[in-house]
Scaffold this active site. Sequence first.
Site, mmCIF file in Angstrom:
data_model
loop_
_atom_site.group_PDB
_atom_site.id
_atom_site.type_symbol
_atom_site.label_atom_id
_atom_site.label_comp_id
_atom_site.label_asym_id
_atom_site.label_seq_id
_atom_site.Cartn_x
_atom_site.Cartn_y
_atom_site.Cartn_z
ATOM 1 N N GLY A 112 -6.700 -0.193 -6.636
ATOM 2 C CA GLY A 112 -7.303 1.092 -6.872
ATOM 3 C C GLY A 112 -7.232 2.457 -5.815
ATOM 4 O O GLY A 112 -8.296 3.582 -5.198
ATOM 5 N N THR A 113 -6.928 1.626 -4.412
ATOM 6 C CA THR A 113 -6.539 2.990 -3.514
ATOM 7 C C THR A 113 -5.651 3.993 -4.032
ATOM 8 O O THR A 113 -6.243 5.010 -3.787
ATOM 9 C CB THR A 113 -5.777 2.181 -2.152
ATOM 10 N N GLY A 114 -4.804 4.134 -4.855
ATOM 11 C CA GLY A 114 -3.767 5.257 -5.201
ATOM 12 C C GLY A 114 -4.908 5.891 -5.929
ATOM 13 O O GLY A 114 -4.938 6.814 -5.404
ATOM 14 N N CYS A 115 -5.549 5.240 -6.549
ATOM 15 C CA CYS A 115 -6.049 6.281 -8.054
ATOM 16 C C CYS A 115 -7.468 6.964 -6.604
ATOM 17 O O CYS A 115 -7.989 7.708 -7.339
ATOM 18 C CB CYS A 115 -6.854 5.261 -9.176
ATOM 19 N N LYS A 162 2.554 7.583 0.026
ATOM 20 C CA LYS A 162 1.108 6.837 1.095
ATOM 21 C C LYS A 162 1.490 5.683 2.014
ATOM 22 O O LYS A 162 2.899 5.217 1.373
ATOM 23 C CB LYS A 162 1.136 6.008 0.129
ATOM 24 N N THR A 194 -8.063 -4.481 -2.282
ATOM 25 C CA THR A 194 -7.533 -2.739 -1.801
ATOM 26 C C THR A 194 -7.099 -2.093 -3.565
ATOM 27 O O THR A 194 -6.333 -0.859 -3.833
ATOM 28 C CB THR A 194 -6.204 -2.175 -0.957
HETATM 29 N N1 LIG Z 1 -6.097 -1.333 3.805
HETATM 30 C C1 LIG Z 1 -6.162 -0.002 4.854
HETATM 31 N N2 LIG Z 1 -6.613 0.711 5.812
HETATM 32 C C2 LIG Z 1 -6.655 2.161 4.986
HETATM 33 N N3 LIG Z 1 -5.851 2.885 3.778
HETATM 34 C C3 LIG Z 1 -5.043 2.117 3.339
HETATM 35 C C4 LIG Z 1 -5.126 0.429 3.403
HETATM 36 N N4 LIG Z 1 -4.078 0.739 2.436
HETATM 37 C C5 LIG Z 1 -4.265 1.740 1.512
HETATM 38 N N5 LIG Z 1 -4.685 3.033 2.452
HETATM 39 C C6 LIG Z 1 -4.832 4.012 2.356
HETATM 40 O O1 LIG Z 1 -5.036 4.267 1.035
HETATM 41 C C7 LIG Z 1 -4.404 5.500 -0.150
HETATM 42 C C8 LIG Z 1 -3.474 4.505 -0.932
HETATM 43 O O2 LIG Z 1 -2.034 4.056 -0.316
HETATM 44 P P1 LIG Z 1 -1.802 2.760 -1.724
HETATM 45 O O3 LIG Z 1 -0.905 2.874 -0.335
HETATM 46 O O4 LIG Z 1 -2.468 1.794 -1.609
HETATM 47 O O5 LIG Z 1 -1.472 3.816 -3.071
HETATM 48 P P2 LIG Z 1 -0.856 2.719 -4.436
HETATM 49 O O6 LIG Z 1 -0.412 1.532 -3.592
HETATM 50 O O7 LIG Z 1 -0.678 4.119 -5.845
HETATM 51 O O8 LIG Z 1 -2.892 2.794 -4.012
HETATM 52 P P3 LIG Z 1 -3.241 1.589 -5.997
HETATM 53 O O9 LIG Z 1 -2.831 0.389 -5.724
HETATM 54 O O10 LIG Z 1 -4.244 1.620 -5.962
HETATM 55 O O11 LIG Z 1 -1.926 2.206 -7.510
HETATM 56 C C9 LIG Z 1 -3.452 5.995 1.248
HETATM 57 O O12 LIG Z 1 -3.710 6.869 2.117
HETATM 58 C C10 LIG Z 1 -3.456 4.636 2.108
HETATM 59 O O13 LIG Z 1 -2.958 4.861 3.233
HETATM 60 C C1 LIG Z 2 -5.216 1.428 -16.124
HETATM 61 C C2 LIG Z 2 -4.809 1.293 -14.046
HETATM 62 N N1 LIG Z 2 -3.789 2.908 -13.266
HETATM 63 C C3 LIG Z 2 -3.727 2.328 -12.609
HETATM 64 C C4 LIG Z 2 -3.506 1.496 -11.692
HETATM 65 C C5 LIG Z 2 -2.801 1.142 -10.168
HETATM 66 O O1 LIG Z 2 -3.375 0.505 -10.248
HETATM 67 C C6 LIG Z 2 -4.140 0.178 -12.060
HETATM 68 N N2 LIG Z 2 -3.835 -1.140 -11.700
HETATM 69 N N3 LIG Z 2 -4.767 -0.100 -13.463
HETATM 70 MG MG LIG Z 3 -0.532 3.550 -6.918
#
Ligand SMILES: Nc1ncnc2c1ncn2[C@@H]1O[C@H](COP(=O)(O)OP(=O)(O)OP(=O)(O)O)[C@@H](O)[C@H]1O
Ligand SMILES: Cc1ncc(CO)c(N)n1
Ligand SMILES: [Mg+2]
Length: 518
Positions: free
Chosen positions: A464-467, A430, A462
Amino acid sequence: MTLFPYPSMRGRFDLRHYLVLGPDDTKGRPVADVVAAALRGGATLVQLRAKHADSRDITAMARDIARVIAGQGRSDDVAFVIDDRVDAAWQCRGLGIKVDGVHIGQDDLDPEQTRSLLGPDAIVGLSAKTIGQIEAANALDDGVIDYIGVGPVHRTATKPEAAVVGADGVERALGVAGAGELCAASRYPVVVGGGVHADDVPELARTQAAGWFVVSAIAGADDPQAATRELAEAWTAVRGDRRHSHAPTARRHALPAVLTIAGSDSSGGAGIQADLKTMLANGVFGMSAITALTAQNTTGVRSVQDTDPAILADQIDAVFEDIRPGAVKIGMVSSAALIAVIADRLTRHRAGNVVLDPVMVATSGARLIGEDAVGALTSMLFPLADVITPNIPEAEALLGMAFGSIDGAPAMREAAVALAERYGCAALVKGGHGTADASDVLAEPGGAVTWFDGVRVDNPNTHGTGCTLSSAIAANLAKGAALPQAIRDAKTYLTGALGVQLDLGRGCGPMDHAWRWR
Ligand SMILES: Nc1ncnc2c1ncn2[C@@H]1O[C@H](COP(=O)(O)OP(=O)(O)OP(=O)(O)O)[C@@H](O)[C@H]1O
Ligand SMILES: Cc1ncc(CO)c(N)n1
Ligand SMILES: [Mg+2]
């Protein structure tokens, strides 16, 4: 093309005091005369039953009945239907006689054909006398039928041959209680009759029935007006003047179900909270097995307490043994012991559509996985995953120093291919942590590489974007999408959730998972 000039009575008919009659029931009196008397006594719906009569005779009787209803100024609230003979009803409507619809039995033209013949404006009632017939009616598409007629309640003079079948299919008198069971099982309003007499009505009015229907007790009465009034007053005494709802309740149905195995985020923006909101928003039923409690908010993680491995195992078993998930999303798993439990249970339950988000560091920077656990994650869970969804720092950690840093699209692509080759599962790297346009790249074990173009949203919130993305992917897989499409749709959802610019908390805030409904 029907010449039927009258407004539809669908959604407006009143089932409470329903008179059924035919030329054989009225002791030689004209059917229209008995109808006139019953209307004065409070009848709210009239059904002409002359199954074997010539069309010409039915048409003549129908014209007389329609005239009587109109003559008493009741055309707008008293519906008039013909029993069984869809052909005659169709003919009457084509001749401009105010026949509002039909009532069909189980052996007549089937409901869908009846509906297609008479069109969307006609009332279609259907007889049922067993729970199986009710369930079959419930399974019809909305709009095919409008109500159900249940009966006969007692063995009757007009239907001595009728098989009176109870809810269990055993032939016996249905009785008011048996009729009540069928009413409760129906998603349509139900009118109950067949041998009903005045002293049945109070008990019947205490069921979910929408009304009574009666033949002999009115059509054969010396004074049909008085007989109708007695039945109507007995009903109103219990139910008051309330009418039934016409809208069928929703059919009982299943939904694709998804299990998230992840940590709880007290702030609601990530973890199982984000997962369940995402699943709801993407049309699946979300279930959860919690791996850890985290006390966190938009500024950071205050403390973490792992779930006992035994209770995690029980959570997973409890879900799989009841509502089998069509996909599983794995998020934060912070210890090797918990990872071992998950691997054991997913293997035992032959879990499919496993989306593994290798959560290592929270957006706020806090570490969410123990040093000893990364090895367990890759050796025990990656082989069970259909896709892993590392962000750029996680991909770098998984590939190790030898791979170096991931900077830019070519390096992202290389990393995804390397992860897919090393772990034998699809890898979505990602781009959120990158500097470019937040595009992501998928490498699949067969060698296919797919880019998912992102539009970087200028929003610092942002959390929780990954979750959210991994849960949306799992939801789409559970609904039957292939992996690239599941990712594409998940990304569309996520970008929208970021785009509404929710701003909560003093730190890196969460997204609005319900953005589509705002
Ligand atoms: N500012 C943004 N605008 C658009 N899409 C975004 C943005 N930030 C993250 N994304 C998208 O969000 C999704 C999650 O990517 P990200 O790299 O944020 O994951 P992550 O770091 O695992 O998130 P988390 O912090 O929840 O674990 C991907 O599809 C990424 O392209
Ligand atoms: C419990 C939990 N799972 C995943 C993430 C990743 O953002 C978080 N911040 N907290
Ligand atoms: Mg993540």
